[in-house]
Design a protein around this motif. Structure first.
Motif, PDB file in Angstrom:
ATOM      1  N   PHE A 138       0.853  -1.208   0.012  1.00  0.00           N
ATOM      2  CA  PHE A 138       0.187   0.001   0.054  1.00  0.00           C
ATOM      3  C   PHE A 138       0.816   1.292  -0.140  1.00  0.00           C
ATOM      4  CE2 PHE A 138       0.571  -1.205   4.275  1.00  0.00           C
ATOM      5  CZ  PHE A 138       0.982  -0.077   5.143  1.00  0.00           C
ATOM      6  N   TYR A 139       1.951   1.416   0.482  1.00  0.00           N
ATOM      7  CA  TYR A 139       2.700   2.434   0.709  1.00  0.00           C
ATOM      8  C   TYR A 139       3.659   2.689  -0.613  1.00  0.00           C
ATOM      9  CZ  TYR A 139       6.295  -1.079   2.746  1.00  0.00           C
ATOM     10  OH  TYR A 139       7.119  -1.828   2.793  1.00  0.00           O
ATOM     11  N   LEU A 140       3.481   1.975  -1.678  1.00  0.00           N
ATOM     12  CA  LEU A 140       4.454   2.029  -2.942  1.00  0.00           C
ATOM     13  C   LEU A 140       3.859   2.597  -3.923  1.00  0.00           C
ATOM     14  CD1 LEU A 140       6.413  -1.488  -2.872  1.00  0.00           C
ATOM     15  CD2 LEU A 140       7.008   0.742  -1.991  1.00  0.00           C
ATOM     16  N   LYS A 141       4.291   3.452  -4.604  1.00  0.00           N
ATOM     17  CA  LYS A 141       3.682   4.483  -5.536  1.00  0.00           C
ATOM     18  C   LYS A 141       3.375   3.161  -6.677  1.00  0.00           C
ATOM     19  CE  LYS A 141       6.957   7.325  -6.174  1.00  0.00           C
ATOM     20  NZ  LYS A 141       7.897   7.165  -5.042  1.00  0.00           N
ATOM     21  N   SER A 142       4.027   2.236  -7.108  1.00  0.00           N
ATOM     22  CA  SER A 142       4.161   1.331  -8.063  1.00  0.00           C
ATOM     23  C   SER A 142       2.672   0.506  -7.905  1.00  0.00           C
ATOM     24  CB  SER A 142       5.130   0.743  -8.275  1.00  0.00           C
ATOM     25  OG  SER A 142       5.696  -0.158  -6.985  1.00  0.00           O
ATOM     26  N   SER A 143       2.225   0.471  -6.590  1.00  0.00           N
ATOM     27  CA  SER A 143       0.891  -0.098  -6.372  1.00  0.00           C
ATOM     28  C   SER A 143      -0.363   0.247  -6.913  1.00  0.00           C
ATOM     29  CB  SER A 143       0.931  -0.426  -5.006  1.00  0.00           C
ATOM     30  OG  SER A 143       1.854  -1.283  -4.461  1.00  0.00           O
ATOM     31  N   TYR A 144      -0.286   1.775  -7.133  1.00  0.00           N
ATOM     32  CA  TYR A 144      -1.368   2.621  -7.598  1.00  0.00           C
ATOM     33  C   TYR A 144      -1.358   2.673  -9.086  1.00  0.00           C
ATOM     34  CZ  TYR A 144      -1.825   3.311  -2.701  1.00  0.00           C
ATOM     35  OH  TYR A 144      -1.889   3.182  -1.357  1.00  0.00           O
ATOM     36  N   ILE A 145      -2.540   2.595  -9.736  1.00  0.00           N
ATOM     37  CA  ILE A 145      -3.018   2.677 -10.976  1.00  0.00           C
ATOM     38  C   ILE A 145      -3.610   3.629 -11.541  1.00  0.00           C
ATOM     39  CG2 ILE A 145      -2.749  -0.089 -11.391  1.00  0.00           C
ATOM     40  CD1 ILE A 145      -6.088   0.296 -11.261  1.00  0.00           C
ATOM     41  N   TYR A 146      -3.971   4.498 -10.914  1.00  0.00           N
ATOM     42  CA  TYR A 146      -4.764   5.805 -11.334  1.00  0.00           C
ATOM     43  C   TYR A 146      -4.421   6.908 -10.313  1.00  0.00           C
ATOM     44  CZ  TYR A 146      -7.848   3.024 -14.181  1.00  0.00           C
ATOM     45  OH  TYR A 146      -8.297   1.994 -14.967  1.00  0.00           O
ATOM     46  N   TRP A 147      -4.270   8.154 -10.957  1.00  0.00           N
ATOM     47  CA  TRP A 147      -3.730   9.431 -10.031  1.00  0.00           C
ATOM     48  C   TRP A 147      -4.660  10.338 -10.379  1.00  0.00           C
ATOM     49  CZ3 TRP A 147       0.315   8.979  -6.277  1.00  0.00           C
ATOM     50  CH2 TRP A 147       0.937   7.773  -6.190  1.00  0.00           C
ATOM     51  N   GLY A 148      -4.515  11.372  -9.371  1.00  0.00           N
ATOM     52  CA  GLY A 148      -5.198  12.548  -9.482  1.00  0.00           C
ATOM     53  C   GLY A 148      -4.263  13.512 -10.165  1.00  0.00           C
ATOM     54  N   GLN A 149      -4.719  14.828 -10.195  1.00  0.00           N
ATOM     55  CA  GLN A 149      -3.771  15.876 -10.596  1.00  0.00           C
ATOM     56  C   GLN A 149      -3.254  16.425  -9.539  1.00  0.00           C
ATOM     57  OE1 GLN A 149      -6.726  16.288 -10.363  1.00  0.00           O
ATOM     58  NE2 GLN A 149      -6.895  18.393  -9.170  1.00  0.00           N
ATOM     59  N   GLY A 150      -3.672  16.455  -8.277  1.00  0.00           N
ATOM     60  CA  GLY A 150      -3.128  17.063  -7.189  1.00  0.00           C
ATOM     61  C   GLY A 150      -3.593  18.172  -6.637  1.00  0.00           C
ATOM     62  N   THR A 151      -3.536  18.718  -5.457  1.00  0.00           N
ATOM     63  CA  THR A 151      -4.150  19.941  -4.954  1.00  0.00           C
ATOM     64  C   THR A 151      -2.935  20.380  -4.007  1.00  0.00           C
ATOM     65  OG1 THR A 151      -6.076  20.888  -3.812  1.00  0.00           O
ATOM     66  CG2 THR A 151      -5.521  18.656  -3.017  1.00  0.00           C
ATOM     67  N   GLN A 152      -2.626  21.800  -4.008  1.00  0.00           N
ATOM     68  CA  GLN A 152      -1.730  22.302  -3.035  1.00  0.00           C
ATOM     69  C   GLN A 152      -2.185  22.319  -1.652  1.00  0.00           C
ATOM     70  OE1 GLN A 152       1.730  23.199  -4.026  1.00  0.00           O
ATOM     71  NE2 GLN A 152       1.792  23.452  -1.838  1.00  0.00           N
ATOM     72  N   VAL A 153      -1.382  22.148  -0.586  1.00  0.00           N
ATOM     73  CA  VAL A 153      -1.710  22.534   0.556  1.00  0.00           C
ATOM     74  C   VAL A 153      -0.354  23.472   1.140  1.00  0.00           C
ATOM     75  CG1 VAL A 153      -2.109  21.570   3.132  1.00  0.00           C
ATOM     76  CG2 VAL A 153      -3.192  20.564   1.333  1.00  0.00           C
ATOM     77  N   THR A 154      -0.715  24.705   1.490  1.00  0.00           N
ATOM     78  CA  THR A 154       0.603  25.237   2.191  1.00  0.00           C
ATOM     79  C   THR A 154       0.247  25.537   3.532  1.00  0.00           C
ATOM     80  OG1 THR A 154       0.823  26.123  -0.239  1.00  0.00           O
ATOM     81  CG2 THR A 154       1.859  27.475   1.768  1.00  0.00           C
ATOM     82  N   VAL A 155       1.324  25.147   4.506  1.00  0.00           N
ATOM     83  CA  VAL A 155       0.914  25.429   5.621  1.00  0.00           C
ATOM     84  C   VAL A 155       2.043  26.674   6.250  1.00  0.00           C
ATOM     85  CG1 VAL A 155       0.783  24.602   8.040  1.00  0.00           C
ATOM     86  CG2 VAL A 155       0.258  23.216   6.084  1.00  0.00           C
ATOM     87  N   SER A 156       1.552  27.642   6.769  1.00  0.00           N
ATOM     88  CA  SER A 156       2.150  28.957   7.031  1.00  0.00           C
ATOM     89  C   SER A 156       2.547  28.954   8.541  1.00  0.00           C
ATOM     90  CB  SER A 156       1.444  30.211   6.470  1.00  0.00           C
ATOM     91  OG  SER A 156       0.378  30.495   7.415  1.00  0.00           O
ATOM     92  N   SER A 157       3.901  29.075   8.935  1.00  0.00           N
ATOM     93  CA  SER A 157       4.151  29.370  10.350  1.00  0.00           C
ATOM     94  C   SER A 157       3.893  30.637  11.174  1.00  0.00           C
ATOM     95  CB  SER A 157       5.801  28.963  10.448  1.00  0.00           C
ATOM     96  OG  SER A 157       6.335  30.082   9.623  1.00  0.00           O
TER      97      SER A 157
END
Length: 123
Positions: free
Chosen positions: A104-123
């Motif tokens: 489950f923790y290997l990227k190669s185990s996944y067959i479909y991917w989303g485009q991603g969403t940015q999360v920015t945490v400010s200090s």
């Protein structure tokens, strides 16, 4: 056409919370494990969390245990990642993925991917 579409990212202060959603279309994923990965600038994409097809098992990156919660709603074909007590080091693009088979923790185990969403945490 199979699509995974993430939403819910944005700018948040340290200590805050964000809920990411991943909506699937084109087919159902109620027999697939689902996962969240993230990629910070200049770093490799890393595993964050995964959930079994039934939702009965969840797995987490050690550094997010107790702060992040993965869940799914198979009737809505959607996976969620609730992120709390956010830290600046959580800043990354977060990707949703649907697993085929394998560890489950290997990227190669996944067959479909989303485009991603940015999360920015400010200090």
């Amino acid at each position: 056409q199979v699509q995974l579409v993430e939403s819910g990212g944005g700018l948040v202060q340290a200590g805050g919370s964000v809920r990411l959603s991943c909506a699937a279309s084109g087919r159902t994923f109620d027999r697939n494990g689902m996962g969240w990965f993230r990629q910070a600038p200049g770093k490799e994409r890393e595993f964050v969390a995964a959930i079994s097809w039934s939702g009965s098992s969840q797995y987490y990156l050690e550094s997010v245990k107790g702060r992040f919660t993965i869940s799914r709603d198979n009737t809505a074909n959607t996976v969620y990642l609730q992120m709390s007590s956010l830290k600046p080091e959580d800043t990354a693009v977060y990707y949703c993925a649907a697993a085929g088979s394998g560890t489950f923790y290997l990227k190669s185990s996944y067959i479909y991917w989303g485009q991603g969403t940015q999360v920015t945490v400010s200090s």
